[in-house]
Design an enzyme around this catalytic site. Structure first.
Site, PDB file in Angstrom:
ATOM      1  N   ARG A 109       0.884  -1.176   0.000  1.00  3.91           N
ATOM      2  CA  ARG A 109       0.000   0.000   0.000  1.00  3.91           C
ATOM      3  C   ARG A 109       0.912   1.214   0.000  1.00  3.91           C
ATOM      4  NH1 ARG A 109      -5.253   1.300   3.584  1.00  3.91           N
ATOM      5  NH2 ARG A 109      -6.034  -0.001   1.880  1.00  3.91           N
ATOM      6  N   HIS A 136      -7.529   0.987  -6.404  1.00  2.66           N
ATOM      7  CA  HIS A 136      -7.677   0.040  -5.288  1.00  2.66           C
ATOM      8  C   HIS A 136      -8.352  -1.217  -5.830  1.00  2.66           C
ATOM      9  CE1 HIS A 136      -7.674  -1.358  -1.296  1.00  2.66           C
ATOM     10  NE2 HIS A 136      -8.569  -0.571  -0.736  1.00  2.66           N
ATOM     11  N   GLN A 139     -10.166  -3.943  -3.546  1.00  2.00           N
ATOM     12  CA  GLN A 139     -11.449  -3.512  -3.001  1.00  2.00           C
ATOM     13  C   GLN A 139     -12.565  -3.677  -4.033  1.00  2.00           C
ATOM     14  OE1 GLN A 139     -12.124  -2.105   0.294  1.00  2.00           O
ATOM     15  NE2 GLN A 139     -14.169  -2.654  -0.429  1.00  2.00           N
ATOM     16  N   ASP A 227     -17.247   7.209  -0.969  1.00  2.00           N
ATOM     17  CA  ASP A 227     -15.976   6.994  -0.258  1.00  2.00           C
ATOM     18  C   ASP A 227     -15.704   8.275   0.521  1.00  2.00           C
ATOM     19  OD1 ASP A 227     -13.494   6.051   0.579  1.00  2.00           O
ATOM     20  OD2 ASP A 227     -12.541   6.166  -1.384  1.00  2.00           O
TER      21      ASP A 227
HETATM   22  N1   CP Z   1     -11.044  -0.400   2.464  1.00  2.00           N
HETATM   23  C1   CP Z   1      -9.755  -0.462   2.864  1.00  2.00           C
HETATM   24  O1   CP Z   1      -8.826  -0.650   2.079  1.00  2.00           O
HETATM   25  O2   CP Z   1      -9.603  -0.327   4.212  1.00  2.00           O
HETATM   26  P1   CP Z   1      -8.237  -0.127   5.003  1.00  2.00           P
HETATM   27  O3   CP Z   1      -7.712   1.240   4.664  1.00  2.00           O
HETATM   28  O4   CP Z   1      -8.620  -0.257   6.439  1.00  2.00           O
HETATM   29  O5   CP Z   1      -7.269  -1.196   4.563  1.00  2.00           O
HETATM   30  N1  NVA Z   2      -9.989   6.714  -1.020  1.00  2.00           N
HETATM   31  C1  NVA Z   2      -9.579   6.191   0.262  1.00  2.00           C
HETATM   32  C2  NVA Z   2      -9.766   4.720   0.323  1.00  2.00           C
HETATM   33  C3  NVA Z   2      -9.386   4.085   1.625  1.00  2.00           C
HETATM   34  C4  NVA Z   2      -9.531   2.604   1.626  1.00  2.00           C
HETATM   35  C5  NVA Z   2      -8.136   6.582   0.536  1.00  2.00           C
HETATM   36  O1  NVA Z   2      -7.321   6.486  -0.388  1.00  2.00           O
HETATM   37  O2  NVA Z   2      -7.834   7.000   1.639  1.00  2.00           O
END
Ligand code: CP
Ligand code: NVA
Length: 311
Positions: A109, A136, A139, A227
């Site tokens: 990540r 992502h 997800q 989101d």
């Molecule tokens: N939805 C998601 O990726 O959650 P986290 O940021 O908790 O991993």
């Molecule tokens: N758009 C959000 C998603 C988190 C899972 C972020 O990047 O923070």
């Protein structure tokens, strides 16, 4: 065989994505009632290890990948970039070369998508995208699973995205282009998704609509998603929150969607900002199934990346 990375949906392609979704559904059903830490009967990744690198916080991605590896018979290393030499200047390429000698796959990540592309370029083992500023993809698999569980086939459905045209929106647009659903985005002018993402989806024949009016976006939709208005690493500020305010998902907005419509949110949610409690906790909300499905979907991604799942 070429190393199978999972950085987006386009590279694996629609047949592989379908195979991953089917595998995820199948494994979810097959282990119902089992203790969560007990491996699946076939232990398909027995002896395999996943390195997980986090340059940003995570609850779902961290726990689901760790549990996914346990359930597949393997294990995971939970690494934060600030504790790695990566955090003090060792290059991504060198990190990729070293980890490739010690583990079987890498999940990261990170912020810039160029970083994960570089990691994949130099790694000799599969690299999996656990979120970048651009997308992502794990997800999106969990999201599609949740909708398939409730509504069946997603082909021909309409998904209404509200708020920020962000990384998650990009993956939903890409998912629509591969699985044949329409994505209608209700977003403010300065927060549209990247034009290249929309153009790529349209080039594949997808219907991607961008509208300003939240009510028009949701009208007759099968799926309503949102989101956080300020993603990790973003500045946010009053101006952005003001621009986003008309796109809050309320019961009144949900009432404009189809009666059977479902609500999705990748979480973490900022209750009272992008979504009201009555929607998050209401009967149309699939957010907890969606979160659980991260585990099942990622098991399928791991199996595909490591060549156990042929597609
Ligand atoms: N939805 C998601 O990726 O959650 P986290 O940021 O908790 O991993
Ligand atoms: N758009 C959000 C998603 C988190 C899972 C972020 O990047 O923070």
């Amino acid at each position: 065989m070429m190393v199978r990375h999972f950085l987006d949906w386009t590279a694996p392609g629609a047949p592989a994505i379908r195979a991953m979704l089917d595998e995820a559904h199948r494994r979810k059903q097959a282990r119902r009632g089992m203790p969560r830490g007990r491996p699946d009967h076939d232990r398909p990744l027995d002896g395999h290890t996943l390195a997980m690198i986090f340059e940003k916080p995570s609850t779902r991605t961290r726990v689901s990948f760790d549990m996914a590896m346990r359930q597949l018979g393997g294990s995971a290393l939970n690494l934060s970039s600030s504790e790695l030499q990566l955090g003090r200047g060792e290059t991504i390429a060198d990190t990729a070369r070293v980890l490739s000698r010690m583990v079987d796959a890498i999940m990261i990540r990170t912020n810039g998508h160029d970083k994960i592309e570089q990691l994949a370029e130099y790694a000799h083992v599969p690299v999996i995208n656990g979120l970048t500023d651009h997308n992502h993809p794990c997800q999106a698999l969990a999201d599609v699973m949740a909708v398939e569980e409730r509504l069946g086939n997603v082909r021909g459905t309409t998904w209404a995205w509200l708020g920020d045209g962000n990384n998650m929106a990009h993956s939903i647009i890409e998912a629509g282009s591969l699985l044949g659903f329409t994505v209608r985005l209700g977003v403010p002018a300065d927060y549209e998704p990247e034009p290249a993402v929309v153009a790529q989806a349209r080039a594949l024949g997808a219907t991607v609509e961008i509208v300003r009016d939240a009510r028009a976006a949701v009208d007759g939709a099968d799926v309503v998603l949102t989101d956080t208005w300020v993603s990790m690493g973003q500045a946010g500020g009053e101006a952005k929150l003001a621009a986003m305010a008309p796109y809050q998902v309320t019961p009144a907005l949900m009432a404009l969607a189809r009666r059977e419509a479902v609500f999705l949110h990748c979480l973490p949610a900022h209750r009272g900002e992008e979504v009201m409690d009555a929607v998050m906790d209401g009967p149309q909300s699939l957010v907890w199934d969606e979160a659980e499905n991260r585990l099942h979907a990622q098991k399928a991604v791991l199996l595909w990346c490591l060549g156990v799942l042929e597609a």
